[in-house]
Design a protein around this motif. Structure first.
Motif, PDB file in Angstrom:
ATOM      1  N   LEU A 130      10.683  -7.432   5.971  1.00  0.00           N
ATOM      2  CA  LEU A 130      10.672  -6.446   7.050  1.00  0.00           C
ATOM      3  C   LEU A 130       9.598  -6.761   8.076  1.00  0.00           C
ATOM      4  O   LEU A 130       8.602  -7.426   7.771  1.00  0.00           O
ATOM      5  N   LYS A 131       9.793  -6.274   9.290  1.00  0.00           N
ATOM      6  CA  LYS A 131       8.737  -6.342  10.308  1.00  0.00           C
ATOM      7  C   LYS A 131       7.999  -5.007  10.274  1.00  0.00           C
ATOM      8  O   LYS A 131       8.534  -3.981  10.689  1.00  0.00           O
ATOM      9  N   VAL A 132       6.783  -5.017   9.749  1.00  0.00           N
ATOM     10  CA  VAL A 132       5.992  -3.790   9.600  1.00  0.00           C
ATOM     11  C   VAL A 132       4.708  -3.909  10.411  1.00  0.00           C
ATOM     12  O   VAL A 132       4.007  -4.920  10.328  1.00  0.00           O
ATOM     13  N   ASP A 133       4.420  -2.889  11.188  1.00  0.00           N
ATOM     14  CA  ASP A 133       3.189  -2.856  11.984  1.00  0.00           C
ATOM     15  C   ASP A 133       2.085  -2.071  11.291  1.00  0.00           C
ATOM     16  O   ASP A 133       0.922  -2.474  11.299  1.00  0.00           O
ATOM     17  N   ILE A 134       2.460  -0.929  10.691  1.00  0.00           N
ATOM     18  CA  ILE A 134       1.474  -0.075  10.022  1.00  0.00           C
ATOM     19  C   ILE A 134       1.995   0.335   8.652  1.00  0.00           C
ATOM     20  O   ILE A 134       3.132   0.791   8.511  1.00  0.00           O
ATOM     21  N   LEU A 135       1.148   0.160   7.650  1.00  0.00           N
ATOM     22  CA  LEU A 135       1.454   0.589   6.282  1.00  0.00           C
ATOM     23  C   LEU A 135       0.661   1.848   5.986  1.00  0.00           C
ATOM     24  O   LEU A 135      -0.567   1.848   6.088  1.00  0.00           O
ATOM     25  N   LEU A 136       1.343   2.924   5.632  1.00  0.00           N
ATOM     26  CA  LEU A 136       0.679   4.157   5.214  1.00  0.00           C
ATOM     27  C   LEU A 136       0.692   4.174   3.700  1.00  0.00           C
ATOM     28  O   LEU A 136       1.765   4.118   3.078  1.00  0.00           O
ATOM     29  N   THR A 137      -0.484   4.259   3.086  1.00  0.00           N
ATOM     30  CA  THR A 137      -0.520   4.189   1.630  1.00  0.00           C
ATOM     31  C   THR A 137      -1.430   5.227   1.001  1.00  0.00           C
ATOM     32  O   THR A 137      -2.501   5.545   1.519  1.00  0.00           O
ATOM     33  N   ASP A 138      -0.959   5.746  -0.127  1.00  0.00           N
ATOM     34  CA  ASP A 138      -1.784   6.588  -0.981  1.00  0.00           C
ATOM     35  C   ASP A 138      -2.845   5.698  -1.630  1.00  0.00           C
ATOM     36  O   ASP A 138      -2.753   4.468  -1.594  1.00  0.00           O
ATOM     37  N   ILE A 139      -3.855   6.305  -2.221  1.00  0.00           N
ATOM     38  CA  ILE A 139      -4.911   5.530  -2.875  1.00  0.00           C
ATOM     39  C   ILE A 139      -4.778   5.586  -4.391  1.00  0.00           C
ATOM     40  O   ILE A 139      -4.781   4.562  -5.071  1.00  0.00           O
ATOM     41  N   ASN A 140      -4.655   6.784  -4.942  1.00  0.00           N
ATOM     42  CA  ASN A 140      -4.571   6.939  -6.389  1.00  0.00           C
ATOM     43  C   ASN A 140      -3.114   6.860  -6.844  1.00  0.00           C
ATOM     44  O   ASN A 140      -2.384   7.851  -6.824  1.00  0.00           O
ATOM     45  N   MET A 141      -2.701   5.662  -7.231  1.00  0.00           N
ATOM     46  CA  MET A 141      -1.331   5.453  -7.697  1.00  0.00           C
ATOM     47  C   MET A 141      -1.352   4.708  -9.022  1.00  0.00           C
ATOM     48  O   MET A 141      -2.250   3.904  -9.269  1.00  0.00           O
ATOM     49  N   PRO A 142      -0.380   4.976  -9.901  1.00  0.00           N
ATOM     50  CA  PRO A 142      -0.327   4.266 -11.187  1.00  0.00           C
ATOM     51  C   PRO A 142       0.041   2.800 -10.994  1.00  0.00           C
ATOM     52  O   PRO A 142       0.701   2.435 -10.034  1.00  0.00           O
ATOM     53  N   GLU A 143      -0.374   1.965 -11.914  1.00  0.00           N
ATOM     54  CA  GLU A 143      -0.082   0.530 -11.974  1.00  0.00           C
ATOM     55  C   GLU A 143      -0.831  -0.279 -10.916  1.00  0.00           C
ATOM     56  O   GLU A 143      -1.354  -1.340 -11.215  1.00  0.00           O
ATOM     57  N   MET A 144      -0.874   0.192  -9.679  1.00  0.00           N
ATOM     58  CA  MET A 144      -1.629  -0.505  -8.643  1.00  0.00           C
ATOM     59  C   MET A 144      -2.226   0.519  -7.683  1.00  0.00           C
ATOM     60  O   MET A 144      -1.507   1.342  -7.124  1.00  0.00           O
ATOM     61  N   SER A 145      -3.542   0.458  -7.496  1.00  0.00           N
ATOM     62  CA  SER A 145      -4.200   1.413  -6.609  1.00  0.00           C
ATOM     63  C   SER A 145      -3.985   1.030  -5.142  1.00  0.00           C
ATOM     64  O   SER A 145      -3.608  -0.108  -4.829  1.00  0.00           O
ATOM     65  N   GLY A 146      -4.274   1.976  -4.261  1.00  0.00           N
ATOM     66  CA  GLY A 146      -4.201   1.690  -2.839  1.00  0.00           C
ATOM     67  C   GLY A 146      -5.188   0.616  -2.419  1.00  0.00           C
ATOM     68  O   GLY A 146      -4.930  -0.144  -1.476  1.00  0.00           O
ATOM     69  N   VAL A 147      -6.313   0.540  -3.118  1.00  0.00           N
ATOM     70  CA  VAL A 147      -7.316  -0.483  -2.816  1.00  0.00           C
ATOM     71  C   VAL A 147      -6.745  -1.872  -3.093  1.00  0.00           C
ATOM     72  O   VAL A 147      -6.807  -2.776  -2.243  1.00  0.00           O
ATOM     73  N   GLU A 148      -6.162  -2.041  -4.276  1.00  0.00           N
ATOM     74  CA  GLU A 148      -5.587  -3.344  -4.642  1.00  0.00           C
ATOM     75  C   GLU A 148      -4.407  -3.694  -3.743  1.00  0.00           C
ATOM     76  O   GLU A 148      -4.254  -4.847  -3.302  1.00  0.00           O
ATOM     77  N   LEU A 149      -3.573  -2.695  -3.458  1.00  0.00           N
ATOM     78  CA  LEU A 149      -2.422  -2.933  -2.589  1.00  0.00           C
ATOM     79  C   LEU A 149      -2.883  -3.371  -1.200  1.00  0.00           C
ATOM     80  O   LEU A 149      -2.357  -4.346  -0.643  1.00  0.00           O
ATOM     81  N   THR A 150      -3.860  -2.661  -0.654  1.00  0.00           N
ATOM     82  CA  THR A 150      -4.372  -3.003   0.676  1.00  0.00           C
ATOM     83  C   THR A 150      -4.928  -4.414   0.699  1.00  0.00           C
ATOM     84  O   THR A 150      -4.663  -5.192   1.627  1.00  0.00           O
ATOM     85  N   ARG A 151      -5.682  -4.761  -0.325  1.00  0.00           N
ATOM     86  CA  ARG A 151      -6.274  -6.094  -0.402  1.00  0.00           C
ATOM     87  C   ARG A 151      -5.167  -7.169  -0.411  1.00  0.00           C
ATOM     88  O   ARG A 151      -5.264  -8.182   0.291  1.00  0.00           O
ATOM     89  N   ASN A 152      -4.127  -6.931  -1.183  1.00  0.00           N
ATOM     90  CA  ASN A 152      -3.029  -7.896  -1.271  1.00  0.00           C
ATOM     91  C   ASN A 152      -2.236  -7.982   0.038  1.00  0.00           C
ATOM     92  O   ASN A 152      -1.851  -9.069   0.471  1.00  0.00           O
ATOM     93  N   VAL A 153      -2.007  -6.826   0.657  1.00  0.00           N
ATOM     94  CA  VAL A 153      -1.262  -6.806   1.921  1.00  0.00           C
ATOM     95  C   VAL A 153      -2.032  -7.539   3.009  1.00  0.00           C
ATOM     96  O   VAL A 153      -1.478  -8.362   3.752  1.00  0.00           O
ATOM     97  N   LYS A 154      -3.333  -7.273   3.116  1.00  0.00           N
ATOM     98  CA  LYS A 154      -4.137  -7.902   4.165  1.00  0.00           C
ATOM     99  C   LYS A 154      -4.269  -9.411   3.936  1.00  0.00           C
ATOM    100  O   LYS A 154      -4.407 -10.177   4.891  1.00  0.00           O
ATOM    101  N   LYS A 155      -4.211  -9.826   2.685  1.00  0.00           N
ATOM    102  CA  LYS A 155      -4.300 -11.253   2.386  1.00  0.00           C
ATOM    103  C   LYS A 155      -3.014 -11.977   2.787  1.00  0.00           C
ATOM    104  O   LYS A 155      -3.056 -13.073   3.364  1.00  0.00           O
TER     105      LYS A 155
END
Length: 211
Positions: A51-76
């Motif tokens: 997909l072509k995504v400009d902005i990702l809106l994400t929760d922080i406290n999520m099971p299996e993968m936190s918003g912190v880890e997700l953000t780190r992976n997305v930005k990488k």
């Protein structure tokens, strides 16, 4: 025909009710298009590849993968995607972790539609946005700036006012100095701290135990 001016959004939250609420809030906003949603943060990266995504809106406290880890992976993997954190909490440590991961904004889930749109507008323009509650929480920790030897007292004042999103003109009026002098101070502050944005300045403050 596709409107190239649209800002494409992707929503991640393990609660479907939150996803549905955000979709309802943004459904009639002609500047934004929700191109994807997920309740499973681990599934997000493969979806972003398609997909072509400009902005990702994400929760922080999520099971299996936190918003912190997700953000780190997305930005990488997709550094151009701006990340807006959504949380029920505005705890300093959580904010710091999200800033370190690479977010461009942080708002609380009890926010109204106006602030959500303001945050999205800022991020779409390449700027940052932190809600008033989040900013206040960070400001509670601003202290002992005089322990950083290369920042003057005046620069400390201006850092605090910049952090509160005051314009150069407003800072000049508050400190009874010229707008040009404020601009000079701002350049010196960012040069001395080696930062270029509010997010960078906040990271600097954390790393040097200023907040």
């Amino acid at each position: 025909m596709e409107n190239t001016l649209l800002t494409n959004l992707f929503i991640v939250d393990d609660h479907q009710l939150v996803v549905d609420g955000l979709r309802a809030l943004l459904n009639n906003e002609n500047k934004y298009a929700i191109v994807g949603c997920s309740n499973q943060p681990k599934d997000v990266l493969p979806m972003l590849d398609e997909l072509k995504v400009d902005i990702l809106l994400t929760d922080i406290n999520m099971p299996e993968m936190s918003g912190v880890e997700l953000t780190r992976n997305v930005k990488k993997k997709h550094p151009s995607i701006k990340v807006l954190a959504l949380s029920m909490f505005g705890e300093r440590q959580v904010i710091k972790e999200m800033i370190d991961a690479g977010i461009s904004g942080y708002i609380l889930k009890n926010t109204g539609k106006h602030e959500l749109l303001e945050a999205l507008d800022k991020l779409a323009k390449g700027q940052t946005f932190f809600s008033e509650e989040v900013t206040k929480e960070l400001m509670k920790s601003f202290k002992n700036f005089d322990e950083v030897p290369h920042l003057t007292n005046r620069e400390v004042e201006i850092i605090r006012l910049i952090e509160c999103e005051n314009s150069n003109k407003k800072i000049a009026d508050m400190l009874f100095i010229s707008e040009r002098t404020v601009e000079t101070h701002r350049k010196n502050i960012f040069r001395k701290t080696g930062t270029q944005s509010l997010v960078g300045l906040l990271k600097y403050a954390y790393e040097h135990k200023i907040i």
